[in-house]
Design a protein around this motif. Structure first.
Motif, mmCIF file in Angstrom:
data_model
loop_
_atom_site.group_PDB
_atom_site.id
_atom_site.type_symbol
_atom_site.label_atom_id
_atom_site.label_comp_id
_atom_site.label_asym_id
_atom_site.label_seq_id
_atom_site.Cartn_x
_atom_site.Cartn_y
_atom_site.Cartn_z
ATOM 1 N N ALA A 1 13.512 -20.235 -3.397
ATOM 2 C CA ALA A 1 12.332 -19.655 -3.672
ATOM 3 C C ALA A 1 12.016 -18.768 -2.434
ATOM 4 C CB ALA A 1 11.112 -20.224 -3.934
ATOM 5 N N LYS A 2 11.743 -17.339 -2.729
ATOM 6 C CA LYS A 2 11.060 -16.543 -1.854
ATOM 7 C C LYS A 2 10.041 -15.626 -2.190
ATOM 8 C CE LYS A 2 14.683 -12.948 -2.115
ATOM 9 N NZ LYS A 2 15.752 -12.224 -1.436
ATOM 10 N N PRO A 3 9.024 -14.941 -1.521
ATOM 11 C CA PRO A 3 8.425 -14.132 -1.904
ATOM 12 C C PRO A 3 8.912 -12.751 -2.557
ATOM 13 C CG PRO A 3 8.005 -14.178 0.457
ATOM 14 C CD PRO A 3 9.240 -15.346 -0.142
ATOM 15 N N MET A 4 8.038 -12.196 -3.405
ATOM 16 C CA MET A 4 8.600 -10.904 -3.921
ATOM 17 C C MET A 4 7.700 -9.753 -3.630
ATOM 18 S SD MET A 4 9.499 -10.430 -7.870
ATOM 19 C CE MET A 4 9.564 -8.667 -8.549
ATOM 20 N N ALA A 5 7.972 -8.618 -3.135
ATOM 21 C CA ALA A 5 7.392 -7.469 -3.135
ATOM 22 C C ALA A 5 6.948 -6.897 -4.398
ATOM 23 C CB ALA A 5 8.311 -6.239 -2.378
ATOM 24 N N PRO A 6 5.515 -6.515 -4.437
ATOM 25 C CA PRO A 6 5.079 -6.052 -5.807
ATOM 26 C C PRO A 6 6.207 -4.894 -6.467
ATOM 27 C CG PRO A 6 3.663 -5.353 -4.111
ATOM 28 C CD PRO A 6 4.635 -6.224 -3.397
ATOM 29 N N GLU A 7 6.257 -4.712 -7.575
ATOM 30 C CA GLU A 7 6.930 -3.650 -8.267
ATOM 31 C C GLU A 7 6.209 -2.418 -8.353
ATOM 32 O OE1 GLU A 7 8.199 -4.958 -12.376
ATOM 33 O OE2 GLU A 7 9.380 -6.587 -11.445
ATOM 34 N N SER A 8 6.983 -1.262 -8.441
ATOM 35 C CA SER A 8 6.506 -0.188 -8.520
ATOM 36 C C SER A 8 5.755 -0.030 -9.798
ATOM 37 C CB SER A 8 7.329 1.077 -8.112
ATOM 38 O OG SER A 8 8.404 1.134 -9.168
ATOM 39 N N THR A 9 4.530 0.822 -9.859
ATOM 40 C CA THR A 9 3.912 1.175 -11.323
ATOM 41 C C THR A 9 4.665 2.279 -12.030
ATOM 42 O OG1 THR A 9 2.358 2.525 -10.102
ATOM 43 C CG2 THR A 9 1.795 0.095 -10.093
ATOM 44 N N HIS A 10 4.098 2.402 -12.949
ATOM 45 C CA HIS A 10 4.595 3.534 -13.815
ATOM 46 C C HIS A 10 4.177 5.001 -13.390
ATOM 47 C CE1 HIS A 10 6.139 1.376 -17.462
ATOM 48 N NE2 HIS A 10 5.400 0.544 -16.911
ATOM 49 N N PRO A 11 5.107 5.766 -12.911
ATOM 50 C CA PRO A 11 4.984 7.090 -12.632
ATOM 51 C C PRO A 11 4.063 7.832 -13.252
ATOM 52 C CG PRO A 11 7.181 7.060 -13.310
ATOM 53 C CD PRO A 11 6.639 5.754 -13.517
ATOM 54 N N GLU A 12 3.781 8.197 -14.494
ATOM 55 C CA GLU A 12 2.958 8.843 -15.099
ATOM 56 C C GLU A 12 2.227 7.899 -16.025
ATOM 57 O OE1 GLU A 12 5.754 11.804 -17.232
ATOM 58 O OE2 GLU A 12 6.391 12.645 -15.205
ATOM 59 N N PRO A 13 0.911 8.551 -16.393
ATOM 60 C CA PRO A 13 0.156 7.911 -17.547
ATOM 61 C C PRO A 13 0.486 8.533 -18.838
ATOM 62 C CG PRO A 13 -1.118 9.505 -16.300
ATOM 63 C CD PRO A 13 0.291 9.287 -15.765
#
Length: 786
Positions: free
Chosen positions: A459-471
């Motif tokens: 197990a290792k920590p994970m960086a948060p994923e990028s959000t959606h670029p456009e609403p």
């Protein structure tokens, strides 16, 4: 900490544990081999069965010796160590067919004794043998057999068979474990019973009542084998085994205050043994899934986190364990979208029906299995499976019977497969570094006490994923249709949805209402969605229904059947009103939708580029590929202190004998080159050389004296000298042209030892083959002249 028991299974005779298959035209029944080294092994299931039989015999004797009418403490220890047997006529002591147990039916109980995989070749012996095909072939041999007519006693026609047998004389090794929490007295009773049962194990595998599979099971480790005083003390004063614990009631602690955002950890799971994640049963075939569902992982995660806050978070959706899917291109694989189709003629040509429709003149079919990485370079990967056959032996008939399950087959994920899962938790629920406790060895799936389900987890920590670029906004009517007023949902796991009457539903309209509620919870009020089911030349919505049948181990009862949308499904919705921001989309993706999210249900992706774009016309398809497999260690020869040295001597000697016979037949193609001037002798004098075969291991001068005594009446001194040179002076290994002796050696001193021990045998094989070839040639010449 568990209590480890080392197992040494000494095979006193040739043995056979079959794979249930044969080789057409050559072998009727093949030996079961492992996937890594292709070497025979003893499944833990097979050892567990004969070991339990031995423990039952010992328990029956110990209970009768203590008090025939008293409590059967030792029998209860057998049930504790090996689990409860299924209820069937004759399953309990003293029962006859048609009887019913006096005690009420009990819940099944898992076995306390577990194994760290099968019983295999010890140390580095398996790796050393696997590097050379001829050494692998020397581990087994083919044994002929025939069926006899019970009336005439003669061999029956068309009943000749050839069974593959593993060579005896080997000592296979394995490891078993007892759980922690046992007191000193309880641990002593368990060890005493296991040791007594091991003493009664005399055979294993097929035909063990006819001489095959004779063995001896030796136990090692702390307290094993028990001393005479310890054995007498534990058998004279036995104690009861631990009572099955009831599952604890759910913690009623209040939910912890959480912060904004999520914390995530990636679990990379390498299968050390096959993993059987139950899917369904078809006849006697138990089919496993191609992934580990989240409901299989949630229990081990909560036990290792050991936090009431974690259990409370899982119940309210603040802790999510995603399914463990095969690794693709170094990341967690996603189930292939149902809108993907493949050309029937060109398997590497794929089509995304949601984005590009159907080209004219081509025939495509839907892709129903496999995983993709989600990157621009799409690659569909299918994990590998293994099929293993097992059986359940009835005590009375000593054969598999249908009442006990008979013969059955497990289809499980192949060892070496790498699965990737994700554990998400709301920030602030768990202490810093909570993911570190998830490292180690896990046991998952069915039959995890023996041959299946041993998994190494990192197990290792994970960086948060990028959000959606456009609403997604419907306020402007000029917004593009594909990216402005539609959302495309890709189901990464099964999704459980209910209708207005709270019944399970697979209606896209109910899915739309569920998605609206989740958007509102995430902060996007007033969103109204409508499903799009049909569209010209495109497939905007494609999904299937999934059914999950599972078992609750804590309750020891079956769980409710769960019906919902199957993983891989794709649905398209029109946004009729409201605005959905990128932050809302990210929140819904992370928290999931529907019921039982903590168990991995409800994982989705919205407007993923894989669904929005066309598929590359020529993508790769990989099957059975194991990512991240470590390189094989460097093979070295075994010394006398290494485990498996005695077995290595047996195997290298068998390999040398097989190579000697092969080279002897090869040299017999030109017998003149070996016999030289001896071919001028008559057939009677050549055959007289066979009298010397029993003396070929004698010293040179002694052997020459015997040769002189044999040939003194021949009055052929040249022949006598030639025979002395061939049998006493020449190097038989050079005559055979046995040049790769080192490649067939497993031990450090094997070459010198085998050259000395097998010299006489090599001479006999060479002369036998050459004399027979010369005799056949002379007989053929006489027939030609006649």
């Amino acid at each position: 900490m568990s209590h480890t028991i080392s197992l040494g299974l000494r095979m006193l005779s040739d043995w056979h544990i079959g794979s249930g298959t044969g080789q057409h035209g050559r072998i009727s029944r093949k030996v079961l081999r492992d996937e890594e080294h292709q070497l025979p092994f003893v499944p833990a299931k097979s050892l567990n069965g004969v070991w339990r039989d031995g423990c039952e015999i010992a328990a029956r004797a110990l209970d009768a010796d203590a008090d025939p009418d008293g409590p059967r403490l030792w029998h209860s220890w057998v049930e504790y160590l090996f689990g409860y047997q299924p209820a069937f006529p004759g399953a309990f002591p003293g029962a006859e067919a048609g009887d019913t147990p006096a005690a009420p039916a009990r819940h099944p109980r898992p076995a306390a004794l577990s194994y760290l995989g099968p019983i295999r070749f010890p140390g580095g012996l398996g790796q050393a043998i696997a590097e050379n095909r001829r050494l692998r072939d020397a581990v087994t041999f083919v044994k002929p057999g025939v069926a006899h007519d019970p009336v005439t006693g003669a061999a029956r026609e068309d009943m000749l068979r050839f069974d593959e047998m593993a060579r005896g004389g080997m000592t296979l090794e394995g490891t078993a474990e007892l759980p922690d929490g046992l007191s000193e007295e309880q641990l002593g009773c368990a060890r005493a019973l296991l040791w007594a049962g091991a003493r009664l194990v005399e055979g294993i595998g097929a035909k063990r009542r006819r001489g095959s599979g004779r063995c001896r099971l030796d136990l090692g480790g702390a307290g094993l084998p028990p001393s005479t005083d310890d054995l007498a003390r534990w058998t004279a004063n036995p104690v009861s085994p631990p009572v099955p614990e009831r599952p604890p009631a759910p913690d009623s602690a209040e939910r912890r205050a959480v912060d904004d955002g999520w914390e995530s950890a990636v679990l990379r799971m390498t299968l050390e043994t096959p993993l059987l994640a139950y899917d369904r049963t078809v006849g006697n075939l138990v089919q496993g899934r191609d992934h580990a569902p989240g409901w299989m992982l949630l229990g081990p995660v909560l036990r290792r986190l050991d936090s009431s806050a974690a259990a409370a978070a899982a119940r309210c959706g603040d802790l999510v364990v995603t399914p463990a899917t095969p690794q693709v291109d170094g990341v967690q694989g996603r189930p292939v979208p149902r809108v993907f189709e493949r050309d029937k003629d060109e398997r590497n040509v794929y089509l995304n029906r949601m984005a590009e429709g159907t080209p004219n003149g081509k025939a495509f079919k839907r892709v129903r299995k496999g995983y993709v990485s989600g990157s621009a370079q799409v690659a569909v990967e299918t994990p590998g499976f293994v099929l293993r056959m097992h059986n359940t032996i009835e005590d009375e008939s000593q054969r598999p019977t249908e009442a006990l399950g008979g013969v059955y087959v497990y289809q499980a994920l192949a060892p070496g497969t790498v699965l990737v899962a994700e554990v998400r938790v709301r920030r602030g629920v768990l202490d810093t570094g909570w993911w570190k406790s998830l490292n180690g060895r896990w046991r998952l799936g069915r039959s995890r006490k023996d041959d299946y389900g041993l998994v190494s987890v990192a197990a290792k920590p994970m960086a948060p994923e990028s959000t959606h670029p456009e609403p997604i906004d419907t306020a402007s009517e000029s917004a593009p249709i594909m990216s402005g007023d539609r959302i495309r949902v890709w189901l990464l796991s099964d999704v459980l949805v209910r209708d207005d009457r709270l019944a399970p539903s697979d209606d896209p309209a109910d899915f739309a209402r569920l998605l609206q509620r989740e958007f509102a919870t995430a902060g996007a009020d007033g969103v109204e969605l409508g499903p799009i089911l049909q569209e010209r030349d495109r497939r905007p919505t494609s999904y299937e229904t999934a059914r999950t049948d599972s078992w609750h181990r804590g309750w020891r009862l079956p769980r409710p059947v769960l019906l919902g949308f199957a993983a891989g499904g794709c649905l398209t919705f029109k946004v009729k009103a409201g605005q959905i921001s990128a932050e809302v989309l990210a929140e819904v993706e992370r928290s999931g939708i529907g019921e039982r999210r903590g168990e991995g249900f409800g994982q989705i992706r919205i407007n993923d580029p894989v669904l929005m774009n066309k598929v590359p016309r020529d993508i790769s398809e990989r099957e059975n590929e194991q990512m991240g497999t470590p390189p094989r260690p460097i093979v070295r020869r075994l010394s006398t202190v290494d485990p498996g040295h005695a077995g290595a001597r047996l195997i290298e000697a068998a390999a040398w004998r097989a190579e000697i016979w092969r080279l002897a037949e090869e040299r017999a193609a030109q017998p003149d080159e070996v016999l030289g001037s001896l071919i001028e002798l008559s057939a009677t004098r050549l055959n007289a050389l066979r009298r010397l075969f029993v003396h070929l291991d004698e010293e040179g001068e002694q052997l020459k004296a015997r040769i002189t005594g044999l040939t003194k009446r021949w009055k052929a001194p040249k022949a006598t000298a030639a025979i002395c040179a061939l049998l006493a002076d020449d190097d038989v290994w050079e005559t055979l042209k046995f040049n790769d002796q080192d490649r067939l050696c497993l031990t450090d001193a094997g070459r010198d030892v085998l050259r000395r021990e097998l010299r006489a045998e090599a001479l006999r094989s060479l002369l036998t083959a050459c004399l027979a070839a010369h005799t056949r040639r002379e007989a053929h010449s006489e027939e030609t002249r006649a």
